[in-house]
Design a protein around this motif. Structure first.
Motif, PDB file in Angstrom:
ATOM      1  N   ASP A 129     -37.921  13.444 -15.173  1.00 23.14           N
ATOM      2  CA  ASP A 129     -36.607  12.825 -15.400  1.00 23.14           C
ATOM      3  C   ASP A 129     -35.447  13.644 -14.865  1.00 23.14           C
ATOM      4  O   ASP A 129     -34.318  13.506 -15.342  1.00 23.14           O
ATOM      5  CB  ASP A 129     -36.385  12.558 -16.896  1.00 23.14           C
ATOM      6  CG  ASP A 129     -37.483  11.705 -17.491  1.00 23.14           C
ATOM      7  OD1 ASP A 129     -38.009  10.836 -16.762  1.00 23.14           O
ATOM      8  OD2 ASP A 129     -37.817  11.890 -18.673  1.00 23.14           O
ATOM      9  N   GLY A 130     -35.666  14.563 -13.954  1.00 23.76           N
ATOM     10  CA  GLY A 130     -34.578  15.355 -13.391  1.00 23.76           C
ATOM     11  C   GLY A 130     -34.002  16.379 -14.354  1.00 23.76           C
ATOM     12  O   GLY A 130     -32.924  16.926 -14.124  1.00 23.76           O
ATOM     13  N   GLN A 131     -34.717  16.680 -15.430  1.00 21.67           N
ATOM     14  CA  GLN A 131     -34.216  17.611 -16.444  1.00 21.67           C
ATOM     15  C   GLN A 131     -34.007  19.010 -15.875  1.00 21.67           C
ATOM     16  O   GLN A 131     -32.965  19.630 -16.100  1.00 21.67           O
ATOM     17  CB  GLN A 131     -35.185  17.675 -17.628  1.00 21.67           C
ATOM     18  CG  GLN A 131     -34.799  18.717 -18.664  1.00 21.67           C
ATOM     19  CD  GLN A 131     -35.891  18.933 -19.705  1.00 21.67           C
ATOM     20  OE1 GLN A 131     -36.948  18.328 -19.649  1.00 21.67           O
ATOM     21  NE2 GLN A 131     -35.627  19.822 -20.636  1.00 21.67           N
ATOM     22  N   LEU A 132     -34.982  19.519 -15.125  1.00 21.82           N
ATOM     23  CA  LEU A 132     -34.854  20.870 -14.567  1.00 21.82           C
ATOM     24  C   LEU A 132     -33.715  20.925 -13.552  1.00 21.82           C
ATOM     25  O   LEU A 132     -32.964  21.906 -13.513  1.00 21.82           O
ATOM     26  CB  LEU A 132     -36.164  21.311 -13.910  1.00 21.82           C
ATOM     27  CG  LEU A 132     -37.326  21.573 -14.844  1.00 21.82           C
ATOM     28  CD1 LEU A 132     -38.600  21.826 -14.055  1.00 21.82           C
ATOM     29  CD2 LEU A 132     -37.025  22.750 -15.750  1.00 21.82           C
ATOM     30  N   ASP A 133     -33.573  19.892 -12.759  1.00 21.19           N
ATOM     31  CA  ASP A 133     -32.500  19.862 -11.771  1.00 21.19           C
ATOM     32  C   ASP A 133     -31.131  19.914 -12.458  1.00 21.19           C
ATOM     33  O   ASP A 133     -30.246  20.653 -12.042  1.00 21.19           O
ATOM     34  CB  ASP A 133     -32.631  18.600 -10.912  1.00 21.19           C
ATOM     35  CG  ASP A 133     -31.732  18.642  -9.713  1.00 21.19           C
ATOM     36  OD1 ASP A 133     -31.846  19.608  -8.931  1.00 21.19           O
ATOM     37  OD2 ASP A 133     -30.909  17.727  -9.559  1.00 21.19           O
ATOM     38  N   ARG A 134     -30.965  19.163 -13.533  1.00 18.83           N
ATOM     39  CA  ARG A 134     -29.692  19.191 -14.282  1.00 18.83           C
ATOM     40  C   ARG A 134     -29.429  20.564 -14.884  1.00 18.83           C
ATOM     41  O   ARG A 134     -28.308  21.069 -14.840  1.00 18.83           O
ATOM     42  CB  ARG A 134     -29.715  18.138 -15.391  1.00 18.83           C
ATOM     43  CG  ARG A 134     -29.332  16.754 -14.944  1.00 18.83           C
ATOM     44  CD  ARG A 134     -29.099  15.832 -16.135  1.00 18.83           C
ATOM     45  NE  ARG A 134     -30.241  15.734 -17.038  1.00 18.83           N
ATOM     46  CZ  ARG A 134     -31.302  14.953 -16.855  1.00 18.83           C
ATOM     47  NH1 ARG A 134     -31.368  14.201 -15.779  1.00 18.83           N
ATOM     48  NH2 ARG A 134     -32.283  14.925 -17.724  1.00 18.83           N
ATOM     49  N   LEU A 135     -30.473  21.173 -15.452  1.00 13.22           N
ATOM     50  CA  LEU A 135     -30.296  22.503 -16.058  1.00 13.22           C
ATOM     51  C   LEU A 135     -29.838  23.529 -15.030  1.00 13.22           C
ATOM     52  O   LEU A 135     -28.932  24.324 -15.297  1.00 13.22           O
ATOM     53  CB  LEU A 135     -31.606  22.980 -16.689  1.00 13.22           C
ATOM     54  CG  LEU A 135     -31.996  22.384 -18.020  1.00 13.22           C
ATOM     55  CD1 LEU A 135     -33.378  22.859 -18.420  1.00 13.22           C
ATOM     56  CD2 LEU A 135     -30.993  22.754 -19.081  1.00 13.22           C
ATOM     57  N   VAL A 136     -30.461  23.515 -13.863  1.00  8.99           N
ATOM     58  CA  VAL A 136     -30.111  24.493 -12.836  1.00  8.99           C
ATOM     59  C   VAL A 136     -28.709  24.217 -12.302  1.00  8.99           C
ATOM     60  O   VAL A 136     -27.916  25.133 -12.110  1.00  8.99           O
ATOM     61  CB  VAL A 136     -31.156  24.473 -11.693  1.00  8.99           C
ATOM     62  CG1 VAL A 136     -30.721  25.353 -10.541  1.00  8.99           C
ATOM     63  CG2 VAL A 136     -32.511  24.929 -12.220  1.00  8.99           C
ATOM     64  N   ARG A 137     -28.389  22.949 -12.083  1.00  4.05           N
ATOM     65  CA  ARG A 137     -27.074  22.581 -11.557  1.00  4.05           C
ATOM     66  C   ARG A 137     -25.937  23.026 -12.477  1.00  4.05           C
ATOM     67  O   ARG A 137     -24.842  23.324 -12.021  1.00  4.05           O
ATOM     68  CB  ARG A 137     -27.018  21.063 -11.375  1.00  4.05           C
ATOM     69  CG  ARG A 137     -26.315  20.625 -10.153  1.00  4.05           C
ATOM     70  CD  ARG A 137     -26.399  19.143  -9.972  1.00  4.05           C
ATOM     71  NE  ARG A 137     -27.504  18.586 -10.747  1.00  4.05           N
ATOM     72  CZ  ARG A 137     -27.598  17.335 -11.135  1.00  4.05           C
ATOM     73  NH1 ARG A 137     -26.681  16.486 -10.819  1.00  4.05           N
ATOM     74  NH2 ARG A 137     -28.624  16.901 -11.832  1.00  4.05           N
ATOM     75  N   GLU A 138     -26.194  23.056 -13.791  1.00  5.06           N
ATOM     76  CA  GLU A 138     -25.163  23.402 -14.766  1.00  5.06           C
ATOM     77  C   GLU A 138     -25.056  24.900 -15.042  1.00  5.06           C
ATOM     78  O   GLU A 138     -24.227  25.322 -15.847  1.00  5.06           O
ATOM     79  CB  GLU A 138     -25.420  22.647 -16.073  1.00  5.06           C
ATOM     80  CG  GLU A 138     -25.261  21.142 -15.903  1.00  5.06           C
ATOM     81  CD  GLU A 138     -25.739  20.359 -17.108  1.00  5.06           C
ATOM     82  OE1 GLU A 138     -26.202  20.994 -18.091  1.00  5.06           O
ATOM     83  OE2 GLU A 138     -25.657  19.128 -17.069  1.00  5.06           O
TER      84      GLU A 138
END
Length: 179
Positions: free
Chosen positions: A149-158
């Motif tokens: 669900d793109g969770q890791l991508d969101r965490l890294v982006r933030e």
């Protein structure tokens, strides 16, 4: 206790030697006395050993695509998710070309700290990446095919101070400067 040993294959070689000697002694005791029966016995024995040792074709995967990493001196490469073996194998393969140290990877041995890092990220706590960046900058690659669900991508982006570098066929790439 075999999963705690560094190289259990060493013990497998010793076990193979013992089993081979036992098989030879059993064959010597069981062999028939007459010439024709003895020939048939050994032909069947050789066929059984050949069938047992016959290898099947090993499935091989296409090598992952190479990626152009940003020019960041002294950076380590992190490919997420940590706990996915496919991502780890790809990370190890790519490291042959980019020559940066990697965090994670794959060796058949899963160190306990890798589970802590993966679990922290899965729970939504990206502070482990900030801790890793205390020693050196990080190039973080998030594998799009293995990110739920793109969770890791969101965490890294933030993450504070993180810069988006590029999107590749392998996923998204970020640079986290030394903290």
């Amino acid at each position: 206790g075999f999963d705690g040993l560094r190289v259990p294959a060493r013990f497998a070689m010793l076990a193979t030697l013992c089993i081979s000697v036992a098989a030879g002694l059993a064959a010597a005791c069981l062999r028939p006395r007459s010439g024709r029966a003895q020939t048939a016995f050994f032909l069947v024995l050789i066929a059984a050993f050949a069938a047992d040792g016959w290898t099947r074709a090993m499935p091989l995967f296409a090598p992952p695509p190479r990626v152009a990493l940003p020019d960041v001196a002294g950076a380590a490469v992190v490919e997420l998710p940590f706990d996915d073996a496919v991502v780890g194998v790809r990370s190890m393969y790519r490291s042959m070309f980019h020559r940066h140290p990697i965090v994670g990877g794959y060796s058949g041995h899963r160190p306990p700290h890798l589970f802590v890092l993966a679990r922290s990220l899965r729970r939504g706590d990206p502070s482990v990446l900030t801790l890793l960046a205390q020693e050196r900058p990080l190039i973080i690659m998030v594998d799009g095919g293995h990110d739920r669900d793109g969770q890791l991508d969101r965490l890294v982006r933030e993450l504070p101070g993180v810069r988006t570098h590029a999107s590749t066929g392998a996923g998204r790439m970020y640079v986290l400067p030394k903290q």
